[in-house]
Design a protein around this motif. Structure first.
Motif, PDB file in Angstrom:
ATOM      1  N   ARG A 124       0.834  -1.214   0.000  1.00 23.00           N
ATOM      2  CA  ARG A 124       0.000   0.000   0.000  1.00 23.00           C
ATOM      3  C   ARG A 124       0.863   1.257   0.000  1.00 23.00           C
ATOM      4  O   ARG A 124       0.519   2.251  -0.618  1.00 23.00           O
ATOM      5  CB  ARG A 124      -0.916   0.023   1.212  1.00 23.00           C
ATOM      6  CG  ARG A 124      -2.131  -0.828   1.087  1.00 23.00           C
ATOM      7  CD  ARG A 124      -3.082  -0.536   2.250  1.00 23.00           C
ATOM      8  NE  ARG A 124      -4.367  -1.118   2.000  1.00 23.00           N
ATOM      9  CZ  ARG A 124      -4.784  -2.246   2.567  1.00 23.00           C
ATOM     10  NH1 ARG A 124      -4.020  -2.896   3.410  1.00 23.00           N
ATOM     11  NH2 ARG A 124      -5.981  -2.718   2.292  1.00 23.00           N
ATOM     12  N   ARG A 129      -1.468   4.037  -1.324  1.00 18.74           N
ATOM     13  CA  ARG A 129      -2.807   3.669  -0.877  1.00 18.74           C
ATOM     14  C   ARG A 129      -2.920   3.625   0.643  1.00 18.74           C
ATOM     15  O   ARG A 129      -3.683   2.848   1.187  1.00 18.74           O
ATOM     16  CB  ARG A 129      -3.179   2.308  -1.460  1.00 18.74           C
ATOM     17  CG  ARG A 129      -3.263   2.298  -2.954  1.00 18.74           C
ATOM     18  CD  ARG A 129      -3.544   0.918  -3.586  1.00 18.74           C
ATOM     19  NE  ARG A 129      -4.003  -0.105  -2.686  1.00 18.74           N
ATOM     20  CZ  ARG A 129      -3.355  -1.277  -2.497  1.00 18.74           C
ATOM     21  NH1 ARG A 129      -2.242  -1.539  -3.115  1.00 18.74           N
ATOM     22  NH2 ARG A 129      -3.851  -2.181  -1.675  1.00 18.74           N
ATOM     23  N   LEU A 135      -8.274   4.517   1.934  1.00 17.82           N
ATOM     24  CA  LEU A 135      -8.581   3.264   2.624  1.00 17.82           C
ATOM     25  C   LEU A 135     -10.074   3.123   2.903  1.00 17.82           C
ATOM     26  O   LEU A 135     -10.628   2.025   2.792  1.00 17.82           O
ATOM     27  CB  LEU A 135      -7.789   3.174   3.932  1.00 17.82           C
ATOM     28  CG  LEU A 135      -6.298   2.899   3.783  1.00 17.82           C
ATOM     29  CD1 LEU A 135      -5.585   3.086   5.113  1.00 17.82           C
ATOM     30  CD2 LEU A 135      -6.049   1.505   3.228  1.00 17.82           C
TER      31      LEU A 135
END
Length: 184
Positions: A124, A129, A135
């Motif tokens: 991530r 991310r 999220l």
């Protein structure tokens, strides 16, 4: 529509909010809004705290076009809450740094949803991310307001009451939701 977002600015609203916050779970969601990322050059604009994943209180600290809380009343209540609760947030060391530097208040970090997301999937970080809003969209399919894209602003002190509440108040709830999601 699924959250109870509350704007607390009068002394009585602040006292009432902290009464509810003191009665909440051991872990409460916390998030701050600032005028920028520098501890030295920027200011805290607002604080949002939630006792659970349905209610969130937003305390305006330094909005330019809104009535702000009496900072002495807020800080007295907040200091007392910090003695009782652990806080969960997203990138909470950032918030802790601002609160510690600006107000001289220390609080216990009970969890960080950004750290938890990284531990569960280190890829991530490489793909960008790890943001709270990303999220929430990925895990809970929750489309958030974006400050620069949806509101056209970068300085949160200029954000009007309704937009501030819709943008900031869910962040503490979302941090708590993500914390609980990643905790196992």
């Amino acid at each position: 529509d699924k959250y109870d977002l509350r704007w607390a600015q009068s002394d009585q609203e602040v006292h009432d909010a902290f009464k509810v916050l003191r009665e909440g779970e051991d872990f409460e969601g916390l998030d701050i809004e600032t005028t920028g990322l520098s501890l030295i050059a920027n200011e805290i604009v607002g604080v949002t705290i939630c006792p659970n994943t349905t209610i969130s209180y937003y305390f305006p600290i330094a909005h330019l076009y809104e009535k702000n809380v009496n900072l002495d009343v807020f800080l007295q209540e907040f200091r007392e809450l910090c003695k009782l609760k652990k806080f969960v947030g997203h990138n909470l060391p950032f918030d802790w740094g601002f609160i510690s530097y600006k107000w001289g208040i220390d609080f216990e970090i009970g969890g960080d949803s950004q750290v938890s997301a990284y531990i569960c999937d280190q890829n991530r970080a490489e793909s960008g991310r790890l943001g709270l809003k990303h999220l929430m969209g990925e895990i809970f399919n929750t489309p958030p307001l974006e400050l620069t894209e949806d509101l056209g602003l970068t300085d949160f002190s200029l954000v009007q009451k309704d937009d501030a509440l819709l943008y900031a108040a869910p962040d503490s709830i979302h941090s708590l939701m993500l914390y609980k999601h990643f905790k196992p």
